[in-house]
Design a protein around this motif. Structure first.
Motif, PDB file in Angstrom:
ATOM      1  N   LEU A  62      40.104  57.568  35.348  1.00 33.16           N
ATOM      2  CA  LEU A  62      41.100  57.718  34.292  1.00 33.16           C
ATOM      3  C   LEU A  62      41.443  56.372  33.658  1.00 33.16           C
ATOM      4  N   GLN A  63      41.481  55.321  34.450  1.00 34.57           N
ATOM      5  CA  GLN A  63      41.754  53.986  33.907  1.00 34.57           C
ATOM      6  C   GLN A  63      40.632  53.547  32.972  1.00 34.57           C
ATOM      7  N   LEU A  64      39.368  53.815  33.358  1.00 29.05           N
ATOM      8  CA  LEU A  64      38.246  53.468  32.488  1.00 29.05           C
ATOM      9  C   LEU A  64      38.268  54.275  31.194  1.00 29.05           C
ATOM     10  N   GLU A  65      38.604  55.565  31.283  1.00 25.60           N
ATOM     11  CA  GLU A  65      38.721  56.385  30.078  1.00 25.60           C
ATOM     12  C   GLU A  65      39.836  55.868  29.173  1.00 25.60           C
ATOM     13  N   LYS A  66      40.931  55.442  29.772  1.00 23.60           N
ATOM     14  CA  LYS A  66      42.051  54.912  28.995  1.00 23.60           C
ATOM     15  C   LYS A  66      41.623  53.661  28.230  1.00 23.60           C
ATOM     16  N   GLN A  67      40.900  52.748  28.909  1.00 19.65           N
ATOM     17  CA  GLN A  67      40.436  51.538  28.241  1.00 19.65           C
ATOM     18  C   GLN A  67      39.470  51.864  27.104  1.00 19.65           C
ATOM     19  N   ALA A  68      38.577  52.853  27.327  1.00 16.18           N
ATOM     20  CA  ALA A  68      37.639  53.248  26.280  1.00 16.18           C
ATOM     21  C   ALA A  68      38.379  53.837  25.080  1.00 16.18           C
ATOM     22  N   LEU A  69      39.403  54.633  25.320  1.00 13.30           N
ATOM     23  CA  LEU A  69      40.180  55.212  24.230  1.00 13.30           C
ATOM     24  C   LEU A  69      40.971  54.143  23.473  1.00 13.30           C
ATOM     25  N   ILE A  70      41.485  53.159  24.182  1.00 13.49           N
ATOM     26  CA  ILE A  70      42.200  52.072  23.513  1.00 13.49           C
ATOM     27  C   ILE A  70      41.247  51.303  22.604  1.00 13.49           C
ATOM     28  N   GLU A  71      40.043  51.036  23.094  1.00 18.90           N
ATOM     29  CA  GLU A  71      39.054  50.310  22.276  1.00 18.90           C
ATOM     30  C   GLU A  71      38.617  51.142  21.076  1.00 18.90           C
ATOM     31  N   ALA A  72      38.401  52.446  21.266  1.00 18.12           N
ATOM     32  CA  ALA A  72      38.026  53.317  20.149  1.00 18.12           C
ATOM     33  C   ALA A  72      39.158  53.376  19.119  1.00 18.12           C
ATOM     34  N   ASN A  73      40.389  53.423  19.582  1.00 16.07           N
ATOM     35  CA  ASN A  73      41.532  53.427  18.666  1.00 16.07           C
ATOM     36  C   ASN A  73      41.585  52.133  17.867  1.00 16.07           C
ATOM     37  N   ARG A  74      41.319  51.020  18.515  1.00 16.24           N
ATOM     38  CA  ARG A  74      41.318  49.726  17.832  1.00 16.24           C
ATOM     39  C   ARG A  74      40.241  49.690  16.745  1.00 16.24           C
ATOM     40  N   GLN A  75      39.048  50.203  17.057  1.00 23.97           N
ATOM     41  CA  GLN A  75      37.965  50.234  16.069  1.00 23.97           C
ATOM     42  C   GLN A  75      38.315  51.133  14.882  1.00 23.97           C
ATOM     43  N   GLU A  76      38.911  52.293  15.155  1.00 25.09           N
ATOM     44  CA  GLU A  76      39.307  53.198  14.076  1.00 25.09           C
ATOM     45  C   GLU A  76      40.389  52.576  13.206  1.00 25.09           C
ATOM     46  N   LEU A  77      41.294  51.835  13.804  1.00 29.87           N
ATOM     47  CA  LEU A  77      42.341  51.161  13.032  1.00 29.87           C
ATOM     48  C   LEU A  77      41.734  50.103  12.115  1.00 29.87           C
ATOM     49  N   ILE A  78      40.757  49.360  12.611  1.00 30.98           N
ATOM     50  CA  ILE A  78      40.074  48.362  11.780  1.00 30.98           C
ATOM     51  C   ILE A  78      39.373  49.041  10.611  1.00 30.98           C
ATOM     52  N   THR A  79      38.684  50.148  10.876  1.00 33.54           N
ATOM     53  CA  THR A  79      37.998  50.891   9.819  1.00 33.54           C
ATOM     54  C   THR A  79      39.000  51.402   8.781  1.00 33.54           C
ATOM     55  N   LEU A  80      40.137  51.884   9.236  1.00 31.07           N
ATOM     56  CA  LEU A  80      41.164  52.397   8.328  1.00 31.07           C
ATOM     57  C   LEU A  80      41.728  51.297   7.444  1.00 31.07           C
ATOM     58  N   ILE A  81      41.994  50.141   8.031  1.00 31.62           N
ATOM     59  CA  ILE A  81      42.536  49.023   7.250  1.00 31.62           C
ATOM     60  C   ILE A  81      41.517  48.562   6.210  1.00 31.62           C
ATOM     61  N   ASP A  82      40.236  48.474   6.594  1.00 32.80           N
ATOM     62  CA  ASP A  82      39.194  48.084   5.641  1.00 32.80           C
ATOM     63  C   ASP A  82      39.069  49.098   4.505  1.00 32.80           C
ATOM     64  N   ALA A  83      39.142  50.378   4.827  1.00 27.33           N
ATOM     65  CA  ALA A  83      39.034  51.416   3.797  1.00 27.33           C
ATOM     66  C   ALA A  83      40.211  51.355   2.834  1.00 27.33           C
ATOM     67  N   GLU A  84      41.410  51.085   3.327  1.00 26.47           N
ATOM     68  CA  GLU A  84      42.572  50.946   2.445  1.00 26.47           C
ATOM     69  C   GLU A  84      42.424  49.739   1.529  1.00 26.47           C
ATOM     70  N   ARG A  85      41.894  48.654   2.070  1.00 27.13           N
ATOM     71  CA  ARG A  85      41.697  47.456   1.248  1.00 27.13           C
ATOM     72  C   ARG A  85      40.670  47.704   0.143  1.00 27.13           C
ATOM     73  N   VAL A  86      39.577  48.393   0.474  1.00 25.64           N
ATOM     74  CA  VAL A  86      38.567  48.718  -0.539  1.00 25.64           C
ATOM     75  C   VAL A  86      39.160  49.665  -1.579  1.00 25.64           C
TER      76      VAL A  86
END
Length: 120
Positions: A62-86
Motif C-alpha cells: 500500500l505504501q508503494l501504491e501510495k508513492q506511485a499515485l503521488i508521482e502520477a498526480n504530480r505528472q498530471e498536474l504538470i501536464t495540466l499547468i502546461d495545457a493551461e499555459r498553451v
C-alpha cells in the motif's frame, strides 16, 4: 419445598475445568503447558504479521501504491499547468499561433519559399 433451578453450563466452564486440572498437576506438566501456550501465541503473532489486513507485506504494498499515485498526480498536474499555459497563449498571442502553424503543420504564406538544408 423450594423450587429447583436448572443450571446451564457457562461458556467458560471447560476452561475452568482445564485450569483446575492444571493446578492439580505437577510443576513439570505446568511448565510444558505454559511453553506450548507461548509457542502458540508466538505462532499466532507471526501469522498475524504476515497475513491479513494489517500484515507487513500489505502495508509495504500500500505504501508503494501510495508513492506511485503521488508521482502520477504530480505528472498530471504538470501536464495540466502546461495545457493551461498553451491555452492562454493561443488566446492572446498571434505569434505563438504562427509558430505552431509553421513548425507543426508546415504552413507557409502564399508566395513564400522555404529552403531546408540537410546536414550529412
Amino acid at each position: 419445598m423450594p423450587r429447583r433451578k436448572k443450571t446451564k453450563p457457562t461458556i467458560f466452564q471447560p476452561a475452568g475445568q482445564f485450569f483446575k486440572r492444571l493446578s492439580g498437576a505437577d510443576a513439570r506438566t505446568r511448565k510444558k503447558y505454559v511453553r506450548w501456550g507461548l509457542y502458540f501465541a508466538a505462532l499466532l503473532f507471526l501469522y498475524g504479521t504476515m497475513v491479513g489486513t494489517y500484515s507487513i507485506p500489505r502495508i509495504v504494498r500500500l505504501q508503494l501504491e501510495k508513492q506511485a499515485l503521488i508521482e502520477a498526480n504530480r505528472q498530471e498536474l504538470i501536464t495540466l499547468i502546461d495545457a493551461e499555459r498553451v491555452r492562454d497563449r493561443l488566446r492572446d498571442d498571434p505569434q505563438f499561433i504562427e509558430l505552431i502553424a509553421r513548425t507543426q503543420y508546415h504552413m507557409i504564406y502564399p508566395g513564400e519559399t522555404i529552403y531546408r538544408y540537410r546536414t550529412r
